[in-house]
Design a protein around this motif. Structure first.
Motif, PDB file in Angstrom:
ATOM      1  N   MET A  64      35.346  33.762  40.885  1.00 27.83           N
ATOM      2  CA  MET A  64      35.505  34.976  41.657  1.00 27.83           C
ATOM      3  C   MET A  64      34.783  34.775  42.991  1.00 27.83           C
ATOM      4  O   MET A  64      33.632  34.373  43.040  1.00 27.83           O
ATOM      5  CB  MET A  64      34.904  36.156  40.880  1.00 27.83           C
ATOM      6  N   SER A  65      35.482  35.062  44.056  1.00 30.70           N
ATOM      7  CA  SER A  65      34.913  34.877  45.393  1.00 30.70           C
ATOM      8  C   SER A  65      33.791  35.880  45.655  1.00 30.70           C
ATOM      9  O   SER A  65      33.752  36.954  45.037  1.00 30.70           O
ATOM     10  CB  SER A  65      35.999  35.038  46.461  1.00 30.70           C
ATOM     11  N   PRO A  66      32.898  35.566  46.585  1.00 33.00           N
ATOM     12  CA  PRO A  66      31.852  36.536  46.939  1.00 33.00           C
ATOM     13  C   PRO A  66      32.436  37.867  47.418  1.00 33.00           C
ATOM     14  O   PRO A  66      31.876  38.925  47.125  1.00 33.00           O
ATOM     15  CB  PRO A  66      31.068  35.835  48.048  1.00 33.00           C
ATOM     16  N   SER A  67      33.549  37.810  48.119  1.00 27.80           N
ATOM     17  CA  SER A  67      34.194  39.053  48.575  1.00 27.80           C
ATOM     18  C   SER A  67      34.582  39.911  47.384  1.00 27.80           C
ATOM     19  O   SER A  67      34.353  41.120  47.356  1.00 27.80           O
ATOM     20  CB  SER A  67      35.451  38.749  49.385  1.00 27.80           C
ATOM     21  N   ARG A  68      35.188  39.296  46.423  1.00 25.37           N
ATOM     22  CA  ARG A  68      35.637  40.014  45.220  1.00 25.37           C
ATOM     23  C   ARG A  68      34.453  40.535  44.426  1.00 25.37           C
ATOM     24  O   ARG A  68      34.465  41.665  43.937  1.00 25.37           O
ATOM     25  CB  ARG A  68      36.505  39.077  44.389  1.00 25.37           C
ATOM     26  N   ALA A 122      31.557  41.384  45.587  1.00 26.36           N
ATOM     27  CA  ALA A 122      31.008  42.527  46.320  1.00 26.36           C
ATOM     28  C   ALA A 122      31.835  43.784  46.071  1.00 26.36           C
ATOM     29  O   ALA A 122      31.284  44.881  45.946  1.00 26.36           O
ATOM     30  CB  ALA A 122      30.937  42.217  47.807  1.00 26.36           C
ATOM     31  N   LEU A 123      33.154  43.637  45.982  1.00 23.92           N
ATOM     32  CA  LEU A 123      34.012  44.792  45.717  1.00 23.92           C
ATOM     33  C   LEU A 123      33.805  45.333  44.302  1.00 23.92           C
ATOM     34  O   LEU A 123      33.832  46.542  44.088  1.00 23.92           O
ATOM     35  CB  LEU A 123      35.483  44.422  45.910  1.00 23.92           C
ATOM     36  N   VAL A 124      33.606  44.436  43.352  1.00 21.56           N
ATOM     37  CA  VAL A 124      33.451  44.849  41.958  1.00 21.56           C
ATOM     38  C   VAL A 124      32.163  45.640  41.764  1.00 21.56           C
ATOM     39  O   VAL A 124      32.152  46.630  41.027  1.00 21.56           O
ATOM     40  CB  VAL A 124      33.483  43.612  41.021  1.00 21.56           C
ATOM     41  N   GLU A 178      41.619  48.024  39.070  1.00 19.90           N
ATOM     42  CA  GLU A 178      41.394  46.576  39.129  1.00 19.90           C
ATOM     43  C   GLU A 178      42.428  45.871  40.014  1.00 19.90           C
ATOM     44  O   GLU A 178      42.085  44.979  40.778  1.00 19.90           O
ATOM     45  CB  GLU A 178      41.419  45.987  37.713  1.00 19.90           C
ATOM     46  N   GLU A 179      43.684  46.276  39.928  1.00 17.56           N
ATOM     47  CA  GLU A 179      44.724  45.642  40.736  1.00 17.56           C
ATOM     48  C   GLU A 179      44.507  45.899  42.230  1.00 17.56           C
ATOM     49  O   GLU A 179      44.736  45.020  43.053  1.00 17.56           O
ATOM     50  CB  GLU A 179      46.107  46.124  40.300  1.00 17.56           C
ATOM     51  N   GLN A 180      44.070  47.109  42.569  1.00 18.10           N
ATOM     52  CA  GLN A 180      43.790  47.417  43.978  1.00 18.10           C
ATOM     53  C   GLN A 180      42.617  46.585  44.489  1.00 18.10           C
ATOM     54  O   GLN A 180      42.662  46.044  45.586  1.00 18.10           O
ATOM     55  CB  GLN A 180      43.462  48.902  44.157  1.00 18.10           C
ATOM     56  N   ARG A 181      41.560  46.481  43.675  1.00 14.74           N
ATOM     57  CA  ARG A 181      40.406  45.662  44.067  1.00 14.74           C
ATOM     58  C   ARG A 181      40.797  44.204  44.222  1.00 14.74           C
ATOM     59  O   ARG A 181      40.355  43.536  45.160  1.00 14.74           O
ATOM     60  CB  ARG A 181      39.272  45.793  43.052  1.00 14.74           C
ATOM     61  N   ALA A 182      41.629  43.708  43.310  1.00 13.14           N
ATOM     62  CA  ALA A 182      42.071  42.315  43.391  1.00 13.14           C
ATOM     63  C   ALA A 182      42.873  42.082  44.668  1.00 13.14           C
ATOM     64  O   ALA A 182      42.678  41.083  45.368  1.00 13.14           O
ATOM     65  CB  ALA A 182      42.900  41.943  42.159  1.00 13.14           C
ATOM     66  N   ALA A 183      43.778  43.001  44.976  1.00  9.63           N
ATOM     67  CA  ALA A 183      44.598  42.863  46.181  1.00  9.63           C
ATOM     68  C   ALA A 183      43.745  42.968  47.445  1.00  9.63           C
ATOM     69  O   ALA A 183      43.937  42.201  48.404  1.00  9.63           O
ATOM     70  CB  ALA A 183      45.701  43.918  46.194  1.00  9.63           C
TER      71      ALA A 183
END
Length: 138
Positions: free
Chosen positions: A1-5, A7-9, A19-24
């Motif tokens: 999981m990228s640092p960007s992802r 941070a969003l989580v 989850e799908e919106q965060r992934a996108a």
């Protein structure tokens, strides 16, 4: 999981997104960050080419695209902000900058590998924006 992802989580506003919106959104931010780097490096590479005058428009689009992607990443990363429809306009602006940059780079991509890399990075942003917008419409 990228640092960007990541941070969003962990963002406190993250439960407001599925989850799908965060992934996108994470994929879009990652693509924009990669595009920023490709455009900055691509413009610098173009400046080192003997035919730099022929690449003037390419360089300008790469610089503009890097600036727009950087601003978009900063704004899209602020989940707790109440921007209203602003994120849509930011995403559209980034998409347009990437489209124009790709159009400038693609014709010279066979001659300049760094322009192919930039064009491909721009295309990745366009694809991630399309996925993000598809998730937003649901």
């Amino acid at each position: 999981m990228s640092p960007s992802r990541q941070a969003l989580v962990v963002h406190p506003a993250a439960p407001d997104m599925d989850e799908e919106q965060r992934a996108a959104l994470g994929a879009c931010i990652d693509a924009a960050l990669a595009c920023t780097q490709a455009c900055i490096s691509g413009a610098d590479s173009c400046l080192e080419e003997p035919a730099v005058a022929e690449l003037r428009s390419v360089i300008r689009w790469q610089q503009n695209c890097a600036s727009v992607c950087t601003a978009a990443v900063q704004m899209l990363s602020r989940l707790g902000s109440d921007f209203g429809s602003m994120p849509d306009s930011v995403v559209r602006m980034m998409s347009e900058a990437c489209e124009r940059c790709e159009e400038a780079c693609r014709p010279v991509a066979d001659s300049y590998l760094h322009c192919r890399i930039t064009a491909d990075a721009c295309q990745a942003v366009l694809e991630s924006v399309a996925a993000l917008m598809a998730r937003s419409e649901r």
